[in-house]
Write an enzyme that holds these catalytic residues in place. Structure first.
Site, mmCIF file in Angstrom:
data_model
loop_
_atom_site.group_PDB
_atom_site.id
_atom_site.type_symbol
_atom_site.label_atom_id
_atom_site.label_comp_id
_atom_site.label_asym_id
_atom_site.label_seq_id
_atom_site.Cartn_x
_atom_site.Cartn_y
_atom_site.Cartn_z
ATOM 1 N N LYS C 100 0.834 -1.213 0.000
ATOM 2 C CA LYS C 100 0.000 0.000 0.000
ATOM 3 C C LYS C 100 0.869 1.263 0.000
ATOM 4 O O LYS C 100 0.550 2.261 -0.654
ATOM 5 C CB LYS C 100 -0.925 0.006 1.226
ATOM 6 N N GLU C 107 1.181 6.828 -6.669
ATOM 7 C CA GLU C 107 0.108 7.813 -6.826
ATOM 8 C C GLU C 107 0.675 9.242 -6.834
ATOM 9 O O GLU C 107 0.288 10.072 -7.651
ATOM 10 C CB GLU C 107 -0.894 7.648 -5.670
#
Lengths: 238, 238, 238, 238
Positions: C100, C107
């Site tokens: 993650k 991102e």
């Protein structure tokens, strides 16, 4: 106890606290000067309890280069810390190695700036360029020239001039470039402080890259390019 | 006359002026969709005289994917330019290829972001790491997973998932990564406009680096390191 | 015990060991989908003991978007881990949050690539440019266009198209950009693994910079410029 | 005709050809030394026809600092070009300004390396840091210290020490940092030669950034963050 090598400043903080509990004073001392230090002098960055520093100050004063090792800074009033003589009490435990760490981070950045610049000079002979904008530059002569009055003069440039005088094409070097912990730790410190450190980070990453034949990242790029555009890899070369 | 390939927008400006003098209208049209365009549709970025665009608009409307090719953007009022249908009049001569150029610059940046991230995933098995922080991650499964609802979902990720499904270790790729002109021109445009473009530039530079065994810059670093610290090069490896 | 928020994977490793000693199983689960997750689905990255995962797998299968949430990847054989259904057992403790973390690092990179590209588009109207190379581009239309068949299509671009449809000049935003821990930790992971991460780092640094009026670094530059060249600072502007 | 200012080397190539057609010799001469040149000497980088250089060499020999302005480089045999005396014939038209351009590109990189490092030193007092890893460092003392025997000693550091002696907090500087053409042209040269120039580019971009209150790129980030995660902007501060 004095740690005069390189160490992570957080280890110093921990060790100083541990030793304090045993009644032992601990100083962390960063030293800069490289293998030339004996001949040229080397400066000392000191962290720890102030009283421990004061007890040992004569030691540092003796080891450090003296005030005559550099021209006086115009407009400067003599400080209390010894900076003019080549040693400095920087602050509590860890401060000495913290300052030394940033020193090395800066060193990486300076080296990379020269490295990229000299690469552009060398590559000015690239056949990709139009003939009238192509130059065969003698990079060793340029390094020697810039030692005289230029804005980019430095001790690292003096060293580069020596290396290029010995081996103008640097043919005896492969270009696998190691890094010591300080450059990496500098990035961590920047991240913890939220300080942008593009140049210091890129300098460390260039060394990481230099030690691999190809990165997995590059294979990812090749794979995406083939999928999106049907691009086949060229075998090699620029 | 329509140039539907890739070209430097400055050439379009020059050519359009030249052709105007001969009574010929010129449109510069950037096309994005890659080799999948026939199946998936491709969008069109158009520059030139507005009247020339208006005369030929039916052509672009026919070629472009239609509005149903993407879900409507919430809150958006239909524009006049055709963007919802997959073509856009961007402005005077050069505007089409200018927008296409930036499109490709962004593409390089997106690809490099995935590439670095997947490299960190892959390298999580590095023996440099303490055993309890070491992972053997199946990067192909991760790419597949992120296609479902994640924030990093994209068409490029879909392609990467295909490539990793075919060859999970990307062993069939070397990692020599070409670049087309658009990525380089994007840097030039950023410099001319004084816009910071750290990521787009680093993406192009990573490709330059990938095509060389070692840069002269790296040899400069090795040479300075040997002079300053007596560091000998390690033969290889991380 | 399941930690379904964001956490440093090293904390997971420590906590799992601690809880294991108390007979409690611990899973670290990264979730991606943002505030849209409820409507659009969200994917799950899971770390911990395999048996603990297997006991709770029905839970994840229920929460995850299902296989129909994305088109099948051509050439892919169904894996065993659930990736097609939107959840993935990544490995031992910490693996879920590690994956993650890198997801968020990517991102940041994707966002920065778009951000720089759209800045160059917007700044194409700069009066610094020669008039014939100057464009007034409607960046909202361009974002909408690229959603149709282009190579740079993504969910983040869909979001950007929404934002630009609402406020084409982004006048309601200041540009102070926060960062969560994951972007920073991604840099630390890259440094620990010796993976070059120029783009992911520059993306985090751009956010650091956005939150300051001026950095001390910039004042250092001003000071050196005045000393070396007698350059006075301009009051402002590009 | 001698152009002893700064100019784009491509203009020199064009001008030299034009003047040659009129029977006029043209030399392009880059000069480095800043406002201190009169006192400290300055070095000269010369391009153009070799015969024109030879005719005017006495001029350059007179202007240049002489060999005693720097210690001899160990192991160096005297070159033929004048580098030891502070002037150098670099090659055909444009070569002088090309070398000067890269000189300035390197200067930007060196300055940015110091700037980032000193920012990390200054920000070591950040309240974000745990108290035991927080330091109040006297950066002016550190600059002074590093002038003595350290690896990062340079003329730019000497200047920085002067500035910090005058104004230790640099409170009289805003941090709006101009750039001259040479830094930008260096990036263009790197791109044309396909040489990775991460550090030199980042140094120029940091200056671009310093002259804006907020970039459009940062607003794009804010807008995407609000759309994806419902993140509201914080008003300010780190």
């Amino acid at each position: 106890m004095i740690n005069g090598g390189n160490a992570d400043f957080k280890d110093d903080v921990r060790r100083a606290a541990f030793l304090r509990g045993k009644g032992i004073s601990f100083l962390d001392v960063g030293t800069s000067g490289g293998v030339w230090g004996l001949e040229r002098g080397y400066c000392l960055m000191i962290g720890g309890e102030k009283t421990a520093f004061q007890r040992t100050e004569p030691l540092f004063k003796t080891l450090a280069p003296n005030a005559s090792s550099a021209k006086p800074t115009p407009g400067r009033r003599k400080g209390s810390g010894g900076a003019e003589e080549g040693y400095l009490y920087c602050g509590p435990s860890g401060a000495g190695h913290f300052v030394k760490m940033i020193h090395n981070g800066i060193e990486y950045g300076l080296m990379q700036a020269y490295a990229e610049g000299f690469d552009i000079l060398k590559s000015a002979s690239s056949p990709q360029l139009p003939p009238e904008h192509r130059y065969e530059l003698e990079v060793g002569e340029i390094a020697e020239l810039w030692r005289r009055g230029s804005v980019v003069g430095s001790w690292l440039l003096d060293l580069l001039a020596i290396a290029l005088a010995e081996d103008p094409a640097l043919a005896s070097y492969q270009g696998y470039v190691d890094d010591s912990g300080e450059g990496r730790w500098t990035i961590l410190a920047a991240v913890e402080e939220a300080v942008p450190a593009d140049v210091l980070s890129a300098s460390v990453y260039a060394r990481f890259r230099s030690r691999q034949e190809h990165t997995f990242a590059e294979k990812i790029l090749s794979a995406m390019r083939r999928q999106s555009g049907g691009h086949q890899e060229r075998p090699s070369g620029r």
